[in-house]
Design a protein around this motif. Structure first.
Motif: not given
Length: 370
Positions: A20, A348-353, A307, A22
């Motif tokens: 993903l 989905l979010t970067q943290e979920e990635e 996610p 930034t």
């Protein structure tokens, strides 16, 4: 691949390619498209964000990392438009599920050839400069089989000459990456998923079915021509993708109708999508692996589209099921695709990635004690 380097890559836990983008990178790309910043200013941001993502991959524990494809907008188009003979303008074709986007077909303006000034080379050199000695940079590029649908007849008198030029352009490109220090290269390929769909759709039409069987044979011949006589310490893999845009897809169907062709490809590893029922069961793995002790099949059991985090137990169960068809040593684990085949990325979010990548490593360490 020599015995000394047997199955060095792909690893039992591996990353497909794209990550993903930034917020900083997306902002710079938007500014560039509006004409607010120069190409040099955009490249400065791309370099800075590439370093951040590579550092995080290394810190996570990945043994092979990519630049997240931060230096391109699309996983395939940015590579093709810098090959000699291919236009910067592309033709739209098949739609994704839900109609949110279309696949694009390259347009030829001249004979296809290797471009020694391809910008991917400098991007690789930069990424290579960021990693410690024990970490490998995996370079990803789109497969030449995806150029079957280009307007080749506008430039070439016959199909075989076109395929020969394609093979040579790719072969020289891969050798240039090797000269720059690359030892792990992946060809991303949606063509096999397309053929799965078409072969299933033409079961009752012998002539049409034979046409797609012929395309499959040509795909094997083209890929193996690209891979012929490459250095023994260069690992090549492919990722077979069913389409990936904003968490949607294009193709469905089991690997069974193309398994015999996939088993003929001279790759060291194949990344296979297995995150949903659309991929079918593990039965075709026998034929895809083709009893090659030096080949590893990386199963995309973790989805990059949603996610929700897969449980360790479910992943271990599925790996053990697959191991009834292919020895566990010849298997690995990854997401079914990258997280961002374009700048847009999946839902989905970067943290979920990063949690999904961490889960892959955790399971691999449990299963293979790596």
């Amino acid at each position: 691949m020599t015995e000394a380097t047997r199955i060095k890559f792909p690893y039992h836990y591996d990353v497909v390619g794209s990550l993903l983008r930034t917020a900083e990178l997306k902002q710079a790309l938007a500014q560039f498209e509006r004409g607010d910043i120069s190409p040099e200013a955009l490249k400065e941001v791309q370099r800075a964000e590439t370093k951040k993502v590579v550092d995080r991959e290394v810190a996570l524990g990945l043994k092979a990392v990519t630049d997240g494809e931060f230096n391109r907008n699309w996983w395939h188009l940015d590579f093709w438009k810098h090959l000699t003979g291919i236009s910067e303008h592309f033709k739209e074709s098949i739609s994704f599920a839900g109609g949110g986007n279309k696949l694009h077909t390259a347009q030829l303006v001249d004979k296809v050839a290797f471009n020694p000034e391809h910008p991917f080379f400098s991007d690789f050199k930069y990424t290579q400069s960021l990693v410690p000695a024990e970490v490998t940079v995996k370079q990803t590029i789109p497969s030449p089989t995806l150029l079957f649908g280009a307007n080749w007849h506008d430039v070439y008198a016959d199909w075989d000459t076109y395929l020969s030029d394609l093979a040579e352009a790719y072969h020289q490109t891969i050798l240039q990456f090797y000269a720059l220090g690359n030892r792990y290269l992946q060809l991303d390929d949606t063509n096999w998923a397309y053929l799965i769909s078409e072969l299933n759709a033409t079961e009752d039409d012998p002539n049409a079915h034979a046409n797609f069987e012929s395309q499959a044979k040509d795909a094997v011949a083209l890929v193996n021509a690209v891979l012929k006589d490459l250095p023994a310490d260069l690992t090549t893999t492919t990722h077979i993708c069913r389409g990936n845009f904003k968490s949607t897809y294009v193709f469905s169907g089991s690997y069974d109708v193309v398994a015999k062709y996939l088993g003929q490809l001279n790759y060291d590893g194949l990344f296979l999508e297995y995150d949903s029922q659309r991929a079918g069961g593990f039965e075709p793995l026998d034929e895809i692996w083709n009893n090659d002790k030096n080949k590893r099949l990386i199963l995309g059991l973790v989805t990059s589209k949603t996610p929700e985090l897969e449980t360790k137990e479910s992943l271990v169960t599925r790996l053990n099921e697959a191991a009834t068809h292919v020895p566990l040593e010849n298997l690995g684990l990854s997401t079914q695709c990258g997280f961002a085949s374009s700048t847009v990325g999946n839902l989905l979010t970067q943290e979920e990635e990063w949690r999904k990548l961490q889960r892959i490593i955790e399971v691999a360490k449990q299963v293979w004690s790596v």
